[in-house]
Design a protein around this motif. Sequence first.
Motif, PDB file in Angstrom:
ATOM      1  N   ARG A 181     -16.571  37.253  88.340  1.00 18.71           N
ATOM      2  CA  ARG A 181     -16.608  36.871  89.629  1.00 18.71           C
ATOM      3  C   ARG A 181     -17.994  36.612  90.674  1.00 18.71           C
ATOM      4  O   ARG A 181     -18.303  36.222  91.146  1.00 18.71           O
ATOM      5  CB  ARG A 181     -15.620  37.257  90.510  1.00 18.71           C
ATOM      6  CG  ARG A 181     -15.880  36.937  91.761  1.00 18.71           C
ATOM      7  CD  ARG A 181     -15.266  35.215  92.611  1.00 18.71           C
ATOM      8  NE  ARG A 181     -15.140  34.753  94.463  1.00 18.71           N
ATOM      9  CZ  ARG A 181     -15.954  35.128  94.940  1.00 18.71           C
ATOM     10  NH1 ARG A 181     -17.465  35.303  94.981  1.00 18.71           N
ATOM     11  NH2 ARG A 181     -15.816  34.558  95.863  1.00 18.71           N
ATOM     12  N   HIS A 182     -18.358  37.759  90.569  1.00 17.07           N
ATOM     13  CA  HIS A 182     -19.048  38.929  91.282  1.00 17.07           C
ATOM     14  C   HIS A 182     -20.411  38.583  90.838  1.00 17.07           C
ATOM     15  O   HIS A 182     -21.649  39.156  90.412  1.00 17.07           O
ATOM     16  CB  HIS A 182     -19.255  39.948  92.095  1.00 17.07           C
ATOM     17  CG  HIS A 182     -18.198  39.571  92.889  1.00 17.07           C
ATOM     18  ND1 HIS A 182     -18.446  39.255  94.007  1.00 17.07           N
ATOM     19  CD2 HIS A 182     -16.937  39.643  92.749  1.00 17.07           C
ATOM     20  CE1 HIS A 182     -17.572  39.396  94.918  1.00 17.07           C
ATOM     21  NE2 HIS A 182     -16.164  39.565  94.745  1.00 17.07           N
ATOM     22  N   ASP A 192     -13.776  36.413 101.734  1.00 17.08           N
ATOM     23  CA  ASP A 192     -13.642  35.519 101.468  1.00 17.08           C
ATOM     24  C   ASP A 192     -13.410  34.035 102.539  1.00 17.08           C
ATOM     25  O   ASP A 192     -13.139  32.692 101.956  1.00 17.08           O
ATOM     26  CB  ASP A 192     -13.182  35.498 100.105  1.00 17.08           C
ATOM     27  CG  ASP A 192     -11.203  35.831 100.124  1.00 17.08           C
ATOM     28  OD1 ASP A 192     -11.643  36.100 102.302  1.00 17.08           O
ATOM     29  OD2 ASP A 192     -10.513  36.612  99.791  1.00 17.08           O
TER      30      ASP A 192
END
Length: 227
Positions: free
Chosen positions: A48-49, A160
């Motif tokens: 994801r990162h 987020d």
Amino acid sequence: RLELRALEDVNVRADTPPAWLRERIAASLTGLAAYPDGRAARAAVAARHGVPAERVLLTAGAAEAFVLLARALPARRPVVVHPQFTEPEAALRDAGHAVDRVLLREADGFRLDPAVVPEDADLVVVGNPTNPTSVLHPAAALAGLARPGRTLVVDEAFMDAVPGERETLAGRTDVPGLVVLRSLTKTWGLAGLRIGYVLAAPETVAALERAQPLWPVSTPALVAAQA
């Protein structure tokens, strides 16, 4: 400003996880006879990162990360930037640290001037966006707080909820001493499940992991993180 609901002391965007996520969590209950295996969830967070898995530590919410940081990392002069969530300072004090505060001014819109952080601070904690003011600090200003020998902890529990996650430092590997904390409980209504993670240099992750109890994150929480 972030649109949040206050459920007792919990700031979340929804009072229950979405149906698709509840279904994934419910399906995980058939596997509770086995000990939790965090490898898939850790890999998902890393992907994801865009960082290696050794830069990720899964935690029982961001609150556990505050305790691990306070207990596992040496700090001669920790500084917490306020207004701020109270748990980071409480964890540091409980671990025996004398904590200094940098108080941002309402007259300045609670904006951070990096120059107000003492140069000899070797652990600095700041929220972005900050709870409770909702101020979103520029990533460049926060990165400018990094120094050799300093741990810079950026609490991104609400990042987020920011469109495009602009001003995030998650995934940055070029900022020395950077530790980014994330929570999956706010946006997804999972405060009762306790799931978050740390993004940091591998040696920092290893130090925090040594301070964790065995299997600190449950199988349902790991499934939620992966999903």
